[in-house]
Every structure is written in structure tokens, then in C-alpha cells.
Design an enzyme around this catalytic site. Structure first.
Site, PDB file in Angstrom:
ATOM      1  N   GLU A   1       0.852  -1.188   0.000  1.00 11.57           N
ATOM      2  CA  GLU A   1       0.000   0.000   0.000  1.00 11.57           C
ATOM      3  C   GLU A   1       0.890   1.242   0.000  1.00 11.57           C
ATOM      4  O   GLU A   1       1.933   1.272   0.664  1.00 11.57           O
ATOM      5  CB  GLU A   1      -0.872  -0.044   1.262  1.00 11.57           C
ATOM      6  CG  GLU A   1      -1.839   1.089   1.453  1.00 11.57           C
ATOM      7  CD  GLU A   1      -2.619   0.956   2.761  1.00 11.57           C
ATOM      8  OE1 GLU A   1      -3.690   1.545   2.856  1.00 11.57           O
ATOM      9  OE2 GLU A   1      -2.137   0.243   3.679  1.00 11.57           O
TER      10      GLU A   1
ATOM     11  N   CYS B   1      -4.922  -3.406   3.213  1.00 12.25           N
ATOM     12  CA  CYS B   1      -4.695  -3.283   4.647  1.00 12.25           C
ATOM     13  C   CYS B   1      -5.967  -3.431   5.508  1.00 12.25           C
ATOM     14  O   CYS B   1      -6.386  -4.522   5.824  1.00 12.25           O
ATOM     15  CB  CYS B   1      -3.986  -1.974   4.944  1.00 12.25           C
ATOM     16  SG  CYS B   1      -2.963  -2.019   6.431  1.00 12.25           S
TER      17      CYS B   1
ATOM     18  N   LYS C   1      -9.849   1.180  -1.690  1.00 10.93           N
ATOM     19  CA  LYS C   1      -9.969   0.634  -0.341  1.00 10.93           C
ATOM     20  C   LYS C   1     -11.406   0.782   0.166  1.00 10.93           C
ATOM     21  O   LYS C   1     -12.006   1.855   0.083  1.00 10.93           O
ATOM     22  CB  LYS C   1      -8.994   1.369   0.585  1.00 10.93           C
ATOM     23  CG  LYS C   1      -8.702   0.693   1.915  1.00 10.93           C
ATOM     24  CD  LYS C   1      -7.581   1.466   2.616  1.00 10.93           C
ATOM     25  CE  LYS C   1      -7.113   0.799   3.885  1.00 10.93           C
ATOM     26  NZ  LYS C   1      -5.988   1.551   4.500  1.00 10.93           N
TER      27      LYS C   1
END
Length: 420
Positions: free
Chosen positions: A56, A188, A137
Site C-alpha cells: 500500500e 490493509c 480501499k
């Protein structure tokens, strides 16, 4: 009649320690490492990866505090501007591979008075250097909110990714066939409970991808080590900084940790010692040349729907699955901890690959990242004695990993058998 297709891939992860404001230095280190990789592979293109994955925010650092601070690093429009795409495109062309890289994005919503929407995004670039897929995300971490990031309105997604000539039909014996794998990207916090408030056992990301038949999961992260300072830390930031500085001095490392000293893990050995979850919640930032098994075990736990679990039969027989599926959730789901209405384990006798690309190093003297990038295979083998949801569980194959504290490149031959 369905056939079993064996897919043989070579996949790689590049673990880096980017710092805010030092993009050019990070890019230079990446190219130095890739040149060293070529040497180690004797410039044999048959040994080059089919897929390379970055963490990321791969090149820019992570702890941004505002839209204005992150704006210079964000991609816009067709996403082909900026150093992250440029690096991915050059790598893909050079190695004739797919490349996944993470970056911020600014999207202009022309249906809402040209409003700027900031996203934390991941790109997949194809062998010609063109953008094949973009993922934004879905679940945001506290730091994402500080610079105005917004959630992916489409949520989790997957797509078909073609690998030419990489398949063998185990039913007919035909070799070198083209095959597509159902593929999903992740970033993440996508792995964690929504806002850390959803029921832990919803396992939103892994449940969604099990339900949707994803066979290749590619996860890019800036995952923190347990010694890092955060809003949930028991120590003050000053105390954390003091501990970290003392530790780095012992190892003759700068305040950002190691940089430029790349480790190469290319030998196809399963080189990770399998251990159960430690009894402590905090591990000191030491043993930098070893993986962070605390986080590796946690990552496995968050993919529990893909892992053999002896309690599933009991859950299935109790009728609990249907009642759980009727409860509100952040995702639409057709399974609970891997159990479906039809069978105790929806993933049994299937296979999937998980690539975990994490960054390493330290930002702001107290934000410590866990490194330990890893390649795993979920083999779908049921075990009656499967109690541990950690690296000791034999339905999880740890194919190789990188260290806690050092930049590096991991390369592995990976085989997966799929039904077609």
C-alpha cells in the site's frame, strides 16, 4: 464435464520502506533491487515473475495528515500520471508481468459539481504497461480519515485475470493452456472488522471472497508492528520513541530503520517456522531479520473461512449458520466462518493463493511497520484435529516470506488446482 486445471505461476513481492517526500530515493532503491534480482536469476527470462506486488502507498510513505499534504502524490484522471503508475508500467514491460502497486487517487465526480473524492487505491498494470484494473480501499483505517479518504462505494470486488500458457488440464493431459483465475485486490484495513466495530467473526473480506469464488487474493498493506504507537497504545508516543531509538542504536540503524539493505528470498523453500500465537499482545521491535509471526498468525486468523476448523461441523449441525446469515452485516454473505447452508465448509477441496505485500521501516519515529510480506496457499484439506487458527494449521501452506525490518524481494513458484 468439469476438469481440474493445475496452474503454475511464479509470483513475487517487493517489500520497501518509503518515506514521505523521498519518492525518487525509493524508486532508485527499487530499481537497484530489481537489477540485483535479474543478476541472481542469470537474466533468464523463463525465471522472471508472472506477477509482482508492492505494498500500500508503495513509494510515498503513509502517515499523511491532510488532503493538501497528500495531493502532490495522488493520481488523477486515467491514473496514468505520477511515479507509482510509471514505475509499475516500466516493471511490467521489463519483466513481461502483471504489477500491482498502491497509491492515493483523486477522482472528480462530474455528477456532483466536480467534487474531488480522495481514495486509497491499488492498480494492476498488465504486461503492456496498461492499467488492467483499479481497486479502491473499502474499509478505512484511522489514518485514512485524516487526509480525507472516502470508502469504495462498490465495496469488495473480483475479476478474471488471464495467465497465458500457465495451465495443465489434469483431466485430459493437455499442457500450456490459457487459464483465468478469479482475482481480488485488497488494501490493509480491508482485512479487519469494519471500523474495528463489526463482529470479529464476520471476517468480511475473506467471507466475501470465499462466497464469490476468488482464487487469487492480492493484498497490499502498511500494517503496523505491535510496538508502534497508535491511539490504542498503552505507552505515550515519547516512551515509544525512546524504546525504538534505543533499539535502532543497538543495530546501528537510522530512525527510519533499515533502507537499501535488500534481502532476497528466491529459493522456493518453505522457510517459515510454524509457531502458535504468542501469549503476549506486544512484541518488541527486535529480531529484524526474522518475520513477525504475531502478525502472520493474525493474518491467517482473519482468513479463517479458508482455513480448516474442526468446530464447523458443530456449528453446521446446530443450525447457527442460517441465524447468523440473517443478522445485519457490512457485506452480503452466503457463508458464516466458512459454513454454508448446504455444507459445513464451503471451501473444502478447493484451493486459493494469498499474497500479502507489507511495507517495513519507521515513520515519525514511532510508527513501526511489520514487514513480513508473505505468500500463502489455502489447500482446502479438512482436518479433524484442526484447532489452531494460526501457522500451525496444515490447511495453510506458508510458501515463503520476508523479514520484519528489511527491504527485500520474495519470489516463489506457486501451484494451484482449480475446477473448470
Amino acid at each position: 464435464m468439469s476438469s481440474k486445471i493445475k496452474v503454475a505461476l511464479k509470483v513475487g513481492i517487493i517489500q520497501v520502506n518509503p518515506q514521505i517526500g523521498e519518492v525518487e530515493k525509493t524508486v532508485a532503491r527499487v530499481w537497484n533491487a530489481l537489477e540485483e534480482l535479474e543478476k541472481k536469476l542469470n537474466y533468464d527470462e523463463s525465471l522472471y515473475p508472472d506477477l509482482l506486488v508492492f505494498p500500500e502507498f508503495s513509494l510515498i510513505g503513509y502517515h499523511f495528515e491532510s488532503k493538501e499534504q497528500i495531493r502532490p502524490y495522488a493520481a488523477t484522471g486515467d491514473m496514468k500520471n505520477g511515479p507509482s503508475y510509471e514505475l509499475a508500467a516500466k516493471i511490467s514491460k521489463k519483466f513481461n508481468c502483471y504489477t500491482v502497486i498502491g497509491m492515493p487517487e483523486i477522482y472528480i465526480d462530474h455528477n456532483d459539481n466536480d467534487r474531488e473524492i480522495f481514495y486509497n487505491s491499488s492498480l494492476m498494470v498488465n504486461k503492456e504497461g496498461e492499467i488492467l484494473y483499479r481497486y479502491r480501499k473499502s474499509f478505512l483505517y484511522t489514518q485514512d480519515y485524516k487526509w480525507g479518504c472516502e470508502e469504495n462505494p462498490e465495496g469488495y470486488q473480483n475479476f478474471d485475470l488471464e495467465f497465458k500458457g500457465k495451465g495443465t488440464n489434469l483431466t485430459t493431459g493437455e499442457k500450456n493452456i490459457d487459464v483465468t483465475l478469479k482475482t481480488g485486490l485488497g488494501l490493509c484495513m480491508d482485512m479487519s472488522p469494519y471500523k474495528f466495530k463489526s463482529p470479529f467473526h464476520d471476517y468480511e473480506y475473506s467471507t466475501w471472497h470465499l462466497d464469490h469464488g476468488t482464487e487469487l487474493m492480492i493484498f497490499s498493506m502498511c500494517w503496523l508492528h505491535s510496538s508502534a504507537f497508535s491511539e490504542m497504545s498503552e505507552q505515550t508516543a515519547e516512551e515509544v520513541i525512546e524504546d525504538i531509538e534505543e533499539n535502532l542504536k543497538l543495530r546501528n540503524l537510522p530512525p527510519i530503520g533499515s533502507q537499501g539493505d535488500f534481502t532476497f528470498n528466491l529459493d522456493n523453500d518453505d522457510d517459515i517456522e510454524r509457531i502458535a500465537n504468542p501469549n503476549t499482545t506486544k512484541i518488541s521491535y527486535t529480531n529484524l531479520k526474522e518475520p513477525d509471526m504475531q502478525n502472520i498468525n493474525y493474518w491467517i486468523l482473519r482468513f479463517s473461512p479458508f482455513v480448516s476448523m474442526n468446530i464447523r461441523q458443530e456449528v453446521f449441525d446446530s443450525g447457527l449458520v442460517e441465524s447468523q446469515l440473517n443478522k445485519p452485516s457490512q457485506i452480503r454473505r452466503s457463508s458464516y466462518i466458512g459454513c454454508t447452508i448446504e455444507k459445513p465448509w464451503g471451501f473444502e477441496d478447493k484451493q486459493a493463493i494469498l499474497l500479502l505485500a507489507n511495507r517495513c521501516g519507521i515513520e515519525q519515529k514511532c510508527k513501526v511497520f511489520a514487514g513480513s510480506s508473505n505468500i500463502m496457499k489455502f489447500n482446502g484439506k479438512y482436518q479433524e484435529t484442526a484447532y489452531g487458527m494460526d501457522s500451525t494449521n496444515e490447511s495453510v501452506e506458508l510458501l515463503g516470506g520476508l523479514t520484519l525490518g528489511y527491504e527485500g524481494i520474495l519470489l516463489r513458484d506457486v501451484n494451484i488446482t482449480v475446477n473448470r
